[in-house]
Design a protein around this motif. Structure first.
Motif, short mmCIF file in Angstrom:
data_model
loop_
_atom_site.label_atom_id
_atom_site.label_comp_id
_atom_site.label_asym_id
_atom_site.label_seq_id
_atom_site.Cartn_x
_atom_site.Cartn_y
_atom_site.Cartn_z
N PHE A 122 0.84 -1.22 -0.03
CA PHE A 122 -0.19 0.07 -0.12
C PHE A 122 0.82 1.25 0.12
O PHE A 122 0.44 2.25 0.43
CB PHE A 122 -0.95 -0.04 1.35
CG PHE A 122 -2.17 0.68 0.93
CD1 PHE A 122 -3.17 -0.13 0.20
CD2 PHE A 122 -2.71 1.91 1.73
CE1 PHE A 122 -4.38 0.77 -0.16
CE2 PHE A 122 -3.66 2.60 1.35
CZ PHE A 122 -4.78 1.94 0.44
N SER A 184 -9.03 -0.62 -0.71
CA SER A 184 -8.66 -1.53 -1.64
C SER A 184 -9.81 -2.34 -2.29
O SER A 184 -9.87 -2.74 -3.49
CB SER A 184 -7.46 -2.58 -1.28
OG SER A 184 -6.35 -1.80 -0.97
N LYS A 200 -1.74 2.14 -10.35
CA LYS A 200 -1.44 2.83 -9.30
C LYS A 200 -0.91 4.19 -9.48
O LYS A 200 -0.92 5.12 -8.84
CB LYS A 200 -0.47 2.02 -8.30
CG LYS A 200 -1.38 0.88 -7.63
CD LYS A 200 -0.70 0.54 -6.48
CE LYS A 200 -1.65 -0.50 -5.51
NZ LYS A 200 -1.01 -0.97 -4.42
#
Length: 280
Positions: A122, A184, A200
């Motif tokens: 993350f 997520s 991302k």
């Protein structure tokens, strides 16, 4: 006027726990502070480079149990970094960071020494959501490299940033990580529902997680967005796929957070989803 405390426990040469009439138990940190001192000795606040309170009995016990297993130089350096963090964040840190970050960094160093790999999936989201904490964490990692010759992997910046964010907001790491896991899950449902691929490093992904993060914060705080009935009819008619997906996401948030969600969130989320489909 000089404030005096009575030493209750000498943890090592640099760290002692002392009692004060007003503050109760205080942790004092300073170079050589505990040398040749024992329980019952009187010591002044002025002798310490850093002081902090551990009001929570459990956290104090954890800190006392942790210190004997960590090198004294490392403890002193970590506390220097805590001062650095507080100065650069411009706010007082919750006391729990003294235990949590000391424990985390000592374990992270052991992982490096044992060549254990530990990724942070993350990392991009943390940098996006908490940019100030991320930059301060980068400074901490650089300090370890320059002064202690310890090279942390890039993912460690994210973990340190989370500890900083937790200490600044008084939110537990467990709750912060739960919110990240929810984001997520919501992102995956959006990709599947709209048949889009959000990488991302894409600006759309950045905007999406920012929006979801703000929505989750509003839910936690019970904030209302106001009455938007006219807009609801329009969005439902014009963008039915996005509108229905937005409701699905809201239901997931409600189930995960165990809190009511303002129905107006559906409308703003619908608009955001429509922008994603239009861009893609």
């Amino acid at each position: 006027m000089e404030q005096l405390l009575t030493i209750e426990k000498v943890l090592n040469n640099n760290v002692v726990i002392a009692r004060h009439d007003a503050y109760k138990e205080v942790v004092l940190i300073g170079n050589g502070l505990g040398f040749n001192r024992k329980k019952g000795d009187v010591i002044s606040f002025d002798h310490a480079d850093k002081t902090f309170l551990l009001k929570d009995a459990t956290e104090q016990e954890q800190y006392v149990n942790l210190i004997p297993y960590i090198d004294e130089d490392l403890i002193a350096f970590i506390n220097d970094q805590l001062v650095y963090i507080e100065e650069h964040m411009g706010t007082e840190l919750n006391e729990h960071i003294h235990v949590a970050l000391t424990d985390h960094l000592s374990f992270a160093i052991k992982r490096i020494q044992q060549n254990m790999q530990f990724s942070n999936s993350f990392l991009f989201e943390i940098e996006s959501l908490y940019p100030k904490e991320y930059q301060v964490a980068k400074g901490v990692v650089k300090a370890f490299q320059h002064h202690m010759d310890i090279v942390f992997p890039e993912g460690e910046i994210g973990f340190i940033a989370l500890h900083i964010h937790s200490a600044v907001t008084d939110k537990s790491l467990r709750d912060i990580n739960k919110d990240h896991a929810l984001i997520s899950r919501l992102t995956q449902l959006i990709e599947e529902g709209l048949n889009v691929d959000l990488t991302k490093d894409n600006v759309n992904y950045h905007r999406l997680i920012q929006h979801l993060h703000r929505a989750i914060d509003r839910i936690h705080q019970g904030e209302s967005l106001g009455d938007e009935n006219k807009l609801e009819a329009l969005l439902k008619a014009e963008y039915p796929v996005c509108y229905n997906l937005a409701w699905k996401l809201i239901k997931v948030m409600q189930n995960q957070l165990k809190k009511p969600v303002d129905e107006a969130e559906v409308l703003y989320l619908t608009i955001h989803l429509q922008r994603l489909t239009h861009t893609n």
